[in-house]
Every structure is written in structure tokens, then in C-alpha cells.
Design a protein around this motif. Structure first.
Motif, PDB file in Angstrom:
ATOM      1  N   THR A   1       4.258   2.886  -0.280  1.00  0.00           N
ATOM      2  CA  THR A   1       3.361   4.034  -0.441  1.00  0.00           C
ATOM      3  C   THR A   1       1.939   3.539  -0.617  1.00  0.00           C
ATOM      4  OG1 THR A   1       3.460   4.100  -2.851  1.00  0.00           O
ATOM      5  CG2 THR A   1       5.242   5.211  -1.653  1.00  0.00           C
ATOM      6  N   THR A   2       1.016   4.467  -0.682  1.00  0.00           N
ATOM      7  CA  THR A   2      -0.362   4.071  -0.932  1.00  0.00           C
ATOM      8  C   THR A   2      -0.649   3.995  -2.424  1.00  0.00           C
ATOM      9  OG1 THR A   2      -1.075   6.366  -0.817  1.00  0.00           O
ATOM     10  CG2 THR A   2      -1.197   5.084   1.217  1.00  0.00           C
ATOM     11  N   GLU A   3       0.302   4.379  -3.272  1.00  0.00           N
ATOM     12  CA  GLU A   3       0.079   4.396  -4.716  1.00  0.00           C
ATOM     13  C   GLU A   3       0.271   3.009  -5.344  1.00  0.00           C
ATOM     14  OE1 GLU A   3      -1.059   5.759  -8.324  1.00  0.00           O
ATOM     15  OE2 GLU A   3      -1.134   6.879  -6.460  1.00  0.00           O
ATOM     16  N   THR A   4       1.402   2.370  -5.089  1.00  0.00           N
ATOM     17  CA  THR A   4       1.679   1.087  -5.731  1.00  0.00           C
ATOM     18  C   THR A   4       2.690   0.284  -4.914  1.00  0.00           C
ATOM     19  OG1 THR A   4       2.318   0.061  -7.835  1.00  0.00           O
ATOM     20  CG2 THR A   4       3.553   1.991  -7.169  1.00  0.00           C
ATOM     21  N   MET A   5       2.643  -1.037  -5.057  1.00  0.00           N
ATOM     22  CA  MET A   5       3.625  -1.883  -4.374  1.00  0.00           C
ATOM     23  C   MET A   5       4.930  -1.945  -5.165  1.00  0.00           C
ATOM     24  SD  MET A   5       2.317  -2.978  -1.523  1.00  0.00           S
ATOM     25  CE  MET A   5       3.156  -4.451  -1.009  1.00  0.00           C
ATOM     26  N   ILE A   6       4.837  -2.173  -6.489  1.00  0.00           N
ATOM     27  CA  ILE A   6       6.026  -2.205  -7.351  1.00  0.00           C
ATOM     28  C   ILE A   6       5.738  -1.350  -8.572  1.00  0.00           C
ATOM     29  CG2 ILE A   6       7.514  -3.614  -8.827  1.00  0.00           C
ATOM     30  CD1 ILE A   6       7.030  -5.960  -6.964  1.00  0.00           C
ATOM     31  N   ARG A   7       6.653  -0.445  -8.909  1.00  0.00           N
ATOM     32  CA  ARG A   7       6.513   0.374 -10.117  1.00  0.00           C
ATOM     33  C   ARG A   7       7.757   0.181 -10.972  1.00  0.00           C
ATOM     34  NH1 ARG A   7       3.613   4.832 -12.424  1.00  0.00           N
ATOM     35  NH2 ARG A   7       4.980   6.188 -13.623  1.00  0.00           N
ATOM     36  N   GLN A   8       7.541  -0.186 -12.230  1.00  0.00           N
ATOM     37  CA  GLN A   8       8.636  -0.349 -13.191  1.00  0.00           C
ATOM     38  C   GLN A   8       8.538   0.783 -14.206  1.00  0.00           C
ATOM     39  OE1 GLN A   8       8.535  -3.939 -15.542  1.00  0.00           O
ATOM     40  NE2 GLN A   8      10.106  -3.192 -16.910  1.00  0.00           N
ATOM     41  N   GLU A   9       9.620   1.526 -14.362  1.00  0.00           N
ATOM     42  CA  GLU A   9       9.657   2.620 -15.324  1.00  0.00           C
ATOM     43  C   GLU A   9      10.759   2.451 -16.354  1.00  0.00           C
ATOM     44  OE1 GLU A   9      10.010   6.324 -13.279  1.00  0.00           O
ATOM     45  OE2 GLU A   9       7.980   6.227 -12.473  1.00  0.00           O
ATOM     46  N   SER A  10      11.790   1.739 -16.008  1.00  0.00           N
ATOM     47  CA  SER A  10      12.953   1.646 -16.888  1.00  0.00           C
ATOM     48  C   SER A  10      12.705   0.699 -18.046  1.00  0.00           C
ATOM     49  CB  SER A  10      14.163   1.162 -16.097  1.00  0.00           C
ATOM     50  OG  SER A  10      13.936  -0.149 -15.628  1.00  0.00           O
ATOM     51  N   SER A  11      13.513   0.851 -19.058  1.00  0.00           N
ATOM     52  CA  SER A  11      13.441  -0.063 -20.188  1.00  0.00           C
ATOM     53  C   SER A  11      14.395  -1.224 -19.940  1.00  0.00           C
ATOM     54  CB  SER A  11      13.796   0.683 -21.471  1.00  0.00           C
ATOM     55  OG  SER A  11      15.073   1.247 -21.355  1.00  0.00           O
ATOM     56  N   ASP A  34       2.556  -1.482 -11.129  1.00  0.00           N
ATOM     57  CA  ASP A  34       2.322  -0.379 -12.061  1.00  0.00           C
ATOM     58  C   ASP A  34       3.520  -0.310 -13.006  1.00  0.00           C
ATOM     59  OD1 ASP A  34       1.623   1.914 -13.378  1.00  0.00           O
ATOM     60  OD2 ASP A  34       1.620   3.204 -11.614  1.00  0.00           O
ATOM     61  N   ILE A  35       3.304  -0.682 -14.267  1.00  0.00           N
ATOM     62  CA  ILE A  35       4.380  -0.667 -15.261  1.00  0.00           C
ATOM     63  C   ILE A  35       4.141   0.502 -16.199  1.00  0.00           C
ATOM     64  CG2 ILE A  35       5.516  -1.932 -17.120  1.00  0.00           C
ATOM     65  CD1 ILE A  35       4.518  -4.521 -15.748  1.00  0.00           C
ATOM     66  N   PHE A  36       5.071   1.445 -16.213  1.00  0.00           N
ATOM     67  CA  PHE A  36       4.998   2.603 -17.104  1.00  0.00           C
ATOM     68  C   PHE A  36       6.333   2.690 -17.837  1.00  0.00           C
ATOM     69  CE2 PHE A  36       5.470   7.169 -18.054  1.00  0.00           C
ATOM     70  CZ  PHE A  36       4.355   7.319 -18.864  1.00  0.00           C
ATOM     71  N   ILE A  37       6.375   2.114 -19.032  1.00  0.00           N
ATOM     72  CA  ILE A  37       7.625   1.993 -19.781  1.00  0.00           C
ATOM     73  C   ILE A  37       7.968   3.319 -20.452  1.00  0.00           C
ATOM     74  CG2 ILE A  37       8.778   0.785 -21.676  1.00  0.00           C
ATOM     75  CD1 ILE A  37       8.274  -0.957 -19.189  1.00  0.00           C
ATOM     76  N   LYS A  38       9.167   3.836 -20.146  1.00  0.00           N
ATOM     77  CA  LYS A  38       9.604   5.127 -20.674  1.00  0.00           C
ATOM     78  C   LYS A  38      10.581   4.987 -21.839  1.00  0.00           C
ATOM     79  CE  LYS A  38       8.871   7.758 -16.485  1.00  0.00           C
ATOM     80  NZ  LYS A  38       9.468   8.648 -15.489  1.00  0.00           N
ATOM     81  N   GLY A  39      10.939   3.759 -22.214  1.00  0.00           N
ATOM     82  CA  GLY A  39      11.839   3.537 -23.339  1.00  0.00           C
ATOM     83  C   GLY A  39      11.349   2.379 -24.182  1.00  0.00           C
TER      84      GLY A  39
END
Length: 157
Positions: A1-11, A34-39
Motif C-alpha cells: 500500500t502507499t501507507e506503510t511497508m510493514i505494520r505491526q499491531e499484535s502484542s 509502523d508499529i501500533f501496539i494494541k496489547g
């Protein structure tokens, strides 16, 4: 996508090692990682990666509401800007709940004459920034509401 190459959301932590993040063919992405930690969790290692072709930040870290994270290591990465960017090479906002961050031995070259800081750390505690090479950036390191800074030694060239 044009937003990010790798996105990490999980804990559960993770290792992002030995990647080439470049959209190629003249393309652009906003964030390389892009790391967005949800836990609440710990232990992320980001090492030996190459970031190019981003317009936001090469490495961006955020926490979801009321989550905690510890032990973030960012070392031996190559970050190279190609055109004007709106972010930073490394952009960390721990929202007061991120601890034990190590940013070490990264090579960060800027060819866009960006007015932003190469490394931006906000609301984070127990930080070590050591042995990085910053080339072409106007501001090397900016820490806001950072506590427990162990060392901040960089090697400008």
C-alpha cells in the motif's frame, strides 16, 4: 500500500530483521515500519534493515490507550531519505508507558534537507542512544518528556 511497508499491531513482541523496505519504481510510502501496539507486551527488535522511499517516518512507534511496552531495540539499520519527508527517521511516542529503549549503531542519511529531527522520542523512559551516524540532518536528536536517559552519544559526519 502507499501507507506503510510493514505494520505491526499484535502484542507478543517481534523481530523485524534483514529487510529492504523500498517501494521501488519511483513509488513512495508514508512509513517504512509502523508499529501500533494494541496489547501490553514487550520485546521488539528492529535490526539490519534498509529504509528508503518513505515520506513520513522510516520507523514509527505508538501505543494504544492504556497499553504498556518495554524493551524496544533499534540497531544497525540504514535509513536514507530520497525526497522531502514530513516525519523523522525514527519517531517514538510511548505515551508515558514505553520503557527500556535502545537506539544504537544506525546510519541515517538525509538528502532532503529536512527541518525535522532525525530521532524524535516523546513520553518514554529509560532510553539509550549510542553510536549512531547522522548525515545531513539539521537536528540530530530531540527528546520530549523523556526520563531516565542513560546515554546520548552520536557520531555526526
Amino acid at each position: 500500500t502507499t501507507e506503510t511497508m510493514i505494520r505491526q499491531e499484535s502484542s507478543g513482541g517481534g523481530k523485524i530483521v534483514n529487510n529492504k523496505m523500498n517501494p521501488g519504481f519511483g513509488g513512495r510510502i508514508v512509513n517504512g515500519l509502523d508499529i501500533f501496539i494494541k496489547g501490553s507486551t514487550s520485546d521488539d527488535v528492529i535490526s539490519n534493515n534498509s529504509f528508503e522511499g518513505f515520506t513520513g517516518s522510516a520507523i514509527k512507534f505508538r501505543l494504544a490507550d492504556n497499553k504498556n511496552f518495554s524493551k524496544l531495540q533499534i540497531f544497525q539499520n540504514k535509513i536514507y531519505t530520497i525526497s522531502h519527508i514530513t516525519g523523522h527517521a525514527i519517531d517514538i511516542n510511548g505515551r508515558g508507558r514505553l520503557t527500556q529503549v535502545q537506539i544504537e549503531d544506525n546510519m541515517m542519511n538525509d538528502n532532503s534537507f529536512n527541518a525535522n529531527s532525525v530521532v524524535e522520542v516523546d513520553s518514554t523512559s529509560v532510553i539509550q542512544v549510542l553510536g549512531n551516524q547522522f548525515v545531513g540532518w539539521k537536528i540530530n536528536l530531540r527528546m520530549v518528556a523523556a526520563t531516565g536517559v542513560i546515554d546520548t552519544l552520536t557520531t555526526p559526519h
